[in-house]
Design a protein around this motif. Sequence first.
Motif, mmCIF file in Angstrom:
data_model
loop_
_atom_site.group_PDB
_atom_site.id
_atom_site.type_symbol
_atom_site.label_atom_id
_atom_site.label_comp_id
_atom_site.label_asym_id
_atom_site.label_seq_id
_atom_site.Cartn_x
_atom_site.Cartn_y
_atom_site.Cartn_z
ATOM 1 N N GLY A 11 0.856 -1.189 0.000
ATOM 2 C CA GLY A 11 0.000 0.000 0.000
ATOM 3 C C GLY A 11 0.890 1.236 0.000
ATOM 4 O O GLY A 11 1.860 1.298 -0.761
ATOM 5 N N PRO A 12 0.605 2.217 0.879
ATOM 6 C CA PRO A 12 1.427 3.432 0.879
ATOM 7 C C PRO A 12 2.727 3.292 1.669
ATOM 8 O O PRO A 12 3.528 4.229 1.678
ATOM 9 N N ALA A 13 2.941 2.164 2.347
ATOM 10 C CA ALA A 13 4.073 2.053 3.268
ATOM 11 C C ALA A 13 5.234 1.266 2.654
ATOM 12 O O ALA A 13 5.027 0.201 2.070
ATOM 13 N N ALA A 14 6.441 1.818 2.807
ATOM 14 C CA ALA A 14 7.639 1.174 2.272
ATOM 15 C C ALA A 14 8.495 0.654 3.417
ATOM 16 O O ALA A 14 8.763 1.380 4.370
ATOM 17 N N PHE A 15 8.907 -0.598 3.299
ATOM 18 C CA PHE A 15 9.680 -1.232 4.370
ATOM 19 C C PHE A 15 11.063 -1.638 3.875
ATOM 20 O O PHE A 15 11.223 -2.067 2.730
ATOM 21 N N ARG A 16 12.024 -1.532 4.778
ATOM 22 C CA ARG A 16 13.365 -2.089 4.553
ATOM 23 C C ARG A 16 13.599 -3.104 5.658
ATOM 24 O O ARG A 16 13.469 -2.789 6.839
ATOM 25 N N ILE A 17 13.901 -4.331 5.269
ATOM 26 C CA ILE A 17 14.124 -5.383 6.255
ATOM 27 C C ILE A 17 15.574 -5.837 6.147
ATOM 28 O O ILE A 17 16.035 -6.197 5.067
ATOM 29 N N GLY A 18 16.271 -5.777 7.250
ATOM 30 C CA GLY A 18 17.654 -6.238 7.295
ATOM 31 C C GLY A 18 17.724 -7.487 8.155
ATOM 32 O O GLY A 18 17.141 -7.529 9.234
ATOM 33 N N SER A 19 18.419 -8.505 7.673
ATOM 34 C CA SER A 19 18.452 -9.767 8.397
ATOM 35 C C SER A 19 19.882 -10.265 8.536
ATOM 36 O O SER A 19 20.682 -10.155 7.607
ATOM 37 N N ARG A 20 20.190 -10.819 9.687
ATOM 38 C CA ARG A 20 21.492 -11.457 9.884
ATOM 39 C C ARG A 20 21.612 -12.695 8.987
ATOM 40 O O ARG A 20 22.691 -13.054 8.561
ATOM 41 N N ASP A 42 9.911 3.896 4.534
ATOM 42 C CA ASP A 42 9.268 4.544 5.683
ATOM 43 C C ASP A 42 9.810 3.957 6.979
ATOM 44 O O ASP A 42 9.988 4.666 7.953
ATOM 45 N N PHE A 43 10.013 2.644 6.973
ATOM 46 C CA PHE A 43 10.371 1.955 8.213
ATOM 47 C C PHE A 43 11.482 0.939 7.980
ATOM 48 O O PHE A 43 11.542 0.306 6.933
ATOM 49 N N THR A 44 12.309 0.775 8.995
ATOM 50 C CA THR A 44 13.333 -0.261 8.998
ATOM 51 C C THR A 44 12.945 -1.331 10.009
ATOM 52 O O THR A 44 12.564 -1.017 11.134
#
Lengths: 286, 368
Positions: A11-20, A42-44
Amino acid sequence: MPVHEFRVQVGPAAFRIGSRWKQPVEQLMLLYGDYPKPDIADFTVRLDAPSLLRRIVRRQVAIDGDYMLPDAVPLPFDQALLAAEMGMNLQMALGWRRHLLLHASAVERDGRALIMTGLSGSGKSTLSAMLGLRGWRFMGDEFVLLDLVSGAAVPFPRLISLKNEAIGAMQATALDGTFGPLMQGTPKGNIRHLVPPADAIARMAEPAQPALLLFPRFGYPGAVREVAPGENFMRMTQASTNYVAMGEAGFTAMTRFIKSVPARAIDYQDGDEAVALVEKLWDRLA
Amino acid sequence: MSSDAMLLVAALRDPSSTRVLDDNGWTALIAMARAEQLIGTLAHRLEYEPVPAKVAEILADARINSDYQRRSALWEADCAARALAEYPGKVVLLKGTAYVAAGLKAGEGRHIGDLDIMVARQDLPRVEAWLLEKGGWEWVKEDAYDDAYYRDHMHELPPLIHKERDRMIDVHHTILPLTAGPTPDAAGMLDCAVALPIPEQFEHPDDSLDYRYPLPTSFQPGKTYILSPHDILCHCAAHMIADGDLTGGLRNLWDFHCIANEMQNRTSGKYWHDIYAAPGCRHLYASVMRAARLSHHLYGTHVYPRQQRLVFTDHFFITRLTARDGWGRPTRKFVRLIFYIRSHWLRMPPLMLARHLFAKWRTAKEKK
């Protein structure tokens, strides 16, 4: 620490996901393969071991990110996908201020939205997934975003989170659906994710005006009850994670929603019964 | 991607420095600012900067949120003022709530958590009773050791939490733990405290007020105060340099920077000259000067030339303050650990620390 990175727009929200670890990112890439990839997030959300020990023995994943709960319990490593999903939901619940956020599911038909809210286990998620396979456009099973100016419902069609009995029911219905791994013994029982139908993803920037609000309740003999505005208001303020923070704009959006959208509480004992009930109410009220 | 929080420092100091950022740079800056609880401050600083559309949305969210925090902080202060309506002494607001109640620049976009107030030490029993009976607050900790520890050795009462609103209040009687080396002059600070709303120019109290926000209704004139222009800075430095492990240090240093520059203007530039004589500065001059050097170095605060040159140990503080990466994660674990140990060292003499750890170990064992 090496960071395996994944980005997704819901939707309108952008996520960045960082993983070990690589594995959760590979799962996310598979399930969110058809979603757009944003440039600025928008969010990490961060997936990492809660301690050095839990990196090696009985591996665990801590839910971490821009916004966190101080007492969040780490999940076993094989539930890393769930940790990512919970992390993304948490960012929305604690950080989103662009819309009035309702903890609800939604589907759309003819440009108008049906919104369903209730406690965990009410069946709002399963119902929205079922309707999404029966001629409705699936808009989201966790959050509905109400536009503060137009009052429209903005879709947030993240992965559908199926729990316990709903997993079998949807596997029997969505025969060509893409499912994530079955995660057993999570804090909410068994969980399996389902990729929403293609039109839900393709049209995720398309809002719809709310036309009917339902409070479903699973496991009771079929019944329909009107919900008076006072009760409706109290329940919806509780169902909103950012109502207080939004101040006057939140109050205005909420009262307009309550005044303009008819509301009913429905009880049901199985999916087909619920779908028939929803169709009937939609024809009559929406 | 920037490896430490100098990216955030630069953006706060000079908003136009963000014009060269690419998409990854922006994402890193936002993650850092959130982790340091400076996103609201950043949003205010970048209000008139050309930023990418997505960043504008994120910063608008942050402004909505800081407005909410400001509103709830003033509401908490208002509730406390009502509970203490019969108290004849001064109720002094501290930290974030003081900044927003006084309309200070340090309050713009600031994250505010608990309500911190200060009253005279001899009045603590009365004040505590009013807050419990009339205000609806209750004790958080039931543990007898912790309770006694707070009452005997700390600069504040054991934290109280509101039954319905779930918000904490810390009632201080001075600005540093009693076990710490420095003992600022608490009675002197109360004497010098300034009634809200504060005057635009401190030398000319009759000047017209430029007051940005309406004060809550219960802030009767002559009742609710903030620390004097000098003591408010000393408290900020004490909190950051002489107490704690520099968690939230970049934000505290930003407070320091804003207060120093603003008070310098409001006292027509005589501000730094008088700081040594402030009651809150007693035994704390070195901490205030260190904060001034760090603040000048990182944020460009206006200070005298002799306050500008960093001393050797300042570099450790800068290393600790900027220990944050573009994912918002804490970095430099060893430096963090050293400052953590230092924070305990500052609070307690070694023998007392040993006794404290023993008591904590015994309660942990009993609970098992």
